[in-house]
Write an enzyme that holds these catalytic residues in place. Structure first.
Site, PDB file in Angstrom:
ATOM      1  N   GLU A 290       1.120  -0.729   2.594  1.00 43.35           N
ATOM      2  CA  GLU A 290       2.236  -0.405   1.707  1.00 43.35           C
ATOM      3  C   GLU A 290       2.000   0.975   1.080  1.00 43.35           C
ATOM      4  O   GLU A 290       1.679   1.115  -0.097  1.00 43.35           O
ATOM      5  CB  GLU A 290       2.404  -1.512   0.673  1.00 43.35           C
ATOM      6  CG  GLU A 290       2.723  -2.851   1.345  1.00 43.35           C
ATOM      7  CD  GLU A 290       2.731  -4.048   0.411  1.00 43.35           C
ATOM      8  OE1 GLU A 290       2.580  -3.857  -0.819  1.00 43.35           O
ATOM      9  OE2 GLU A 290       2.877  -5.177   0.900  1.00 43.35           O
TER      10      GLU A 290
ATOM     11  N   HIS B 218      -2.457  -3.969  -0.943  1.00 39.44           N
ATOM     12  CA  HIS B 218      -2.006  -4.192   0.427  1.00 39.44           C
ATOM     13  C   HIS B 218      -2.024  -2.841   1.148  1.00 39.44           C
ATOM     14  O   HIS B 218      -1.219  -1.967   0.843  1.00 39.44           O
ATOM     15  CB  HIS B 218      -0.600  -4.790   0.447  1.00 39.44           C
ATOM     16  CG  HIS B 218      -0.549  -6.193  -0.067  1.00 39.44           C
ATOM     17  ND1 HIS B 218       0.583  -6.748  -0.628  1.00 39.44           N
ATOM     18  CD2 HIS B 218      -1.500  -7.171  -0.100  1.00 39.44           C
ATOM     19  CE1 HIS B 218       0.328  -8.000  -0.985  1.00 39.44           C
ATOM     20  NE2 HIS B 218      -0.922  -8.267  -0.679  1.00 39.44           N
TER      21      HIS B 218
ATOM     22  N   GLU C 111       7.878  -2.836  -6.533  1.00 42.60           N
ATOM     23  CA  GLU C 111       8.060  -2.806  -5.087  1.00 42.60           C
ATOM     24  C   GLU C 111       8.876  -1.572  -4.692  1.00 42.60           C
ATOM     25  O   GLU C 111       9.967  -1.347  -5.223  1.00 42.60           O
ATOM     26  CB  GLU C 111       8.788  -4.066  -4.607  1.00 42.60           C
ATOM     27  CG  GLU C 111       8.039  -5.367  -4.889  1.00 42.60           C
ATOM     28  CD  GLU C 111       6.956  -5.640  -3.865  1.00 42.60           C
ATOM     29  OE1 GLU C 111       6.830  -4.843  -2.906  1.00 42.60           O
ATOM     30  OE2 GLU C 111       6.236  -6.649  -4.018  1.00 42.60           O
TER      31      GLU C 111
ATOM     32  N   HIS D 106       3.450  -1.571  -5.080  1.00 47.25           N
ATOM     33  CA  HIS D 106       3.489  -2.148  -3.731  1.00 47.25           C
ATOM     34  C   HIS D 106       4.583  -1.477  -2.913  1.00 47.25           C
ATOM     35  O   HIS D 106       5.363  -0.674  -3.408  1.00 47.25           O
ATOM     36  CB  HIS D 106       3.769  -3.653  -3.804  1.00 47.25           C
ATOM     37  CG  HIS D 106       2.602  -4.472  -4.227  1.00 47.25           C
ATOM     38  ND1 HIS D 106       1.994  -5.391  -3.404  1.00 47.25           N
ATOM     39  CD2 HIS D 106       1.922  -4.523  -5.404  1.00 47.25           C
ATOM     40  CE1 HIS D 106       0.992  -5.966  -4.042  1.00 47.25           C
ATOM     41  NE2 HIS D 106       0.926  -5.460  -5.264  1.00 47.25           N
TER      42      HIS D 106
END
Length: 558
Positions: free
Chosen positions: A317, A314, A483, A410
């Site tokens: 990110e 992504h 994350e 991420h």
């Protein structure tokens, strides 16, 4: 690196494309032909603020902010367009790319200044990772902004990165982005935007810093907009007159930044002797997706277990890239633990899976106009080459070796701290507990950043095509998404934004946790298993003889 080492690693691609070398220019990024690109080189210094940057006091999301000036409104209808890029036509798709993007002369998206007394800001976003579609001046120092959706889509507006010039030091400015996609954001919890001043960088050595008062994230009042009428508003002052400044939600890390890092690696004999840099594949636009193979040792290498790491599937990110940069800096250092890791494991690292999306300033998608982290199960090499070739490489490795860990890095825009998503597919209590050991160990190694209670292990149907789920189904037992919050940490007495150094330290903590997880002495693993079992029983209100392995993951996580 001896040529025998290259032959020894299953699934390693041949060196077909140009790679960053210690001398000479970097391979230039290739852009879709619809994209205009300015010729200036954008480069920022790395800097860590001497004091923590605390979260600001969040504003109520209920009401839109009032105008700074009584004679002006806050909507685009009452203002003057001062910057406007021609949007890519809806329904179009990627066709071809070239260095420098659009072959024609650059357009003039900026309204000309009326003279030296004109205080209108000059906006620009036609550079690598830049994203700003339109700016409308609605007050003397107030601007309404719209972001460009991910190319070849009509949605995914989150990442922004733009330049402003013709600044004034004294006035209070307000910026309002009016077409953000997500209904929730860390900006409603006190996360501030980042500002970069070129004059401060040049004269004082100061880089990106958190700025902004009256930060508010709210639902806008204009209906019928796509992808969703959510707004981010903040006020800020500029540090100098006639400065060149940049705004972004998190620290930018571009494809060119990656290539600079790889060139530095190629020019360092001490580090490059342990790392082979090869192309995994080319992206749709023809940009190289790099694969790094890191190890150290002799003829016993074929018995080594493999660790697979990836980031930036992504593109918006960016925290994942900074964590990856920290991991590579540590793993290729002379630290005794780094040397031990290289002797014990073979690391397969893809530091930027979606370079095209990073280059054009997308938030989530590749040039296929879709999320590549939902395509691991069905991806075709012609549509999602990075994802397809990463999966194929892992499948080839699994024929000969065990992959002890897969971790995809991420960023997260709605929850603070750092946490992981894993894969709990049921089974025995021990099997289900083992899925949670690595995140638990990570929380103990980084207690001021990593939150184990925020980790989730349910495999939702909507996540079946993600890297962690597909790798898990291929046979990688320990498969995770890590994350990293766009904001910062609320743990260990902290309530402050992450710095670049915080993000880079996550790479070290990941390596440290891998050593704990694979320690030949089983004491740490057994201790974690006992702690997790007790945690489960306590939360479920079951005694020492009560079982819980029959419960669904949804019941456990509730």
């Amino acid at each position: 690196i001896p040529s025998a080492r290259h032959r020894g690693h299953p699934g390693e691609p041949r060196p077909l494309f140009a790679l960053p070398s210690a001398q000479g220019p970097l391979p230039p990024p290739r852009w879709p032909i619809e994209c205009e690109v300015i010729k200036e080189t954008i480069e920022h210094i790395e800097w860590v603020p001497p004091e923590p940057e605390p979260f600001c006091q969040p504003m109520s999301p209920e009401l839109a902010p009032a105008a700074l000036g009584e004679e002006f409104g806050t909507s685009e209808e009452h203002g003057t367009i001062v910057y406007h890029l021609t949007p890519v036509p809806q329904g179009s798709c990627f066709t071809r790319a070239r260095v420098g993007g659009s072959p024609g002369p650059l357009s003039s998206p900026t309204a000309p200044l009326e003279g030296p007394q004109d205080t209108t800001l000059i906006f620009e976003s036609r550079f690598e990772s830049g994203n700003l579609q339109k700016a409308t001046k609605v007050g003397p120092y107030e601007y309404v902004l719209r972001l460009r959706p991910d190319l070849y889509t009509a949605k995914h507006t989150q990442w922004f990165y733009f330049r402003v010039q013709n600044t004034r030091q004294g006035p209070l400015y307000r910026f309002t982005i009016t077409n953000l996609a997500k209904p929730r954001s860390l900006h409603s919890q006190g996360t501030q935007p980042l500002l970069y001043s070129q004059r401060d960088a040049r004269t004082r050595g100061i880089g990106w810093r958190r700025v902004g008062d009256r930060v508010r994230y709210y639902r806008g009042g204009v209906g019928g907009e796509e992808p969703g009428p959510f707004c981010l508003s903040w006020t800020s002052r500029f540090p100098h007159d006639d400065d060149t400044c940049f705004f972004a939600p998190s620290y930018p890390y571009t494809y060119t930044d990656l290539q600079r890092d790889l060139r530095g690696l190629a020019g360092d004999p001490a580090r490059s002797r342990h790392c082979a840099v090869r192309p995994l594949c080319r992206s749709l636009a023809g940009n190289t997706v790099y694969l790094l193979t890191i190890t150290e040792g002799g003829g016993e290498e074929m018995a080594k277990r493999v660790v697979v790491l990836s980031a930036r599937v992504h593109p918006g990110e960016t925290g994942g890239s900074w964590a990856m940069r920290g991991l590579l800096e540590f793993l290729l250092s002379g630290h005794p633990e780094a040397r031990l890791l290289r002797r014990v494991f073979v690391f397969k690292v893809v530091p930027m899976l979606n370079p095209d999306g990073v280059i054009v300033g997308n938030s989530r998608c590749s040039l296929a106009g879709r999320d590549p982290n939902r395509a691991y199960g069905t991806a075709l090499p012609g549509s999602f080459p990075g994802v397809w070739h990463l999966r194929a490489m892992v499948e080839r490795v699994l024929v000969q070796r065990e992959v002890v860990l897969f971790c995809d890095l991420h960023g997260h825009s709605r929850k603070n701290n750092v946490f992981m998503y894993g894969c709990d597919g049921g089974g025995s209590a021990r099997t289900r507990l083992c899925q949670r050991i690595f995140p638990l160990m990570m929380s103990k190694n980084a207690p001021d950043k990593f939150s184990f209670p925020s980790c989730k292990f349910k495999v939702q149907r909507s996540k079946e095509g993600t890297g962690r789920v597909v790798m898990w189904r291929l046979g990688v037992s320990n498969s995770y998404t890590m994350e990293v919050a766009f904001g910062g940490s609320t743990l260990g007495g902290r309530s402050s934004h992450f710095t670049v150094e915080d993000l880079k330290s996550l790479g070290y903590h990941l390596c440290d946790t891998l050593l704990d997880f694979c320690d030949p002495d089983p004491a740490k693993l057994q201790w974690c298993l006992s702690e997790l079992d007790l945690l489960m029983r306590t939360r479920l209100g079951r005694g020492p003889r009560g079982g819980w392995s029959d419960m669904s993951t949804s019941e456990l996580e509730s």
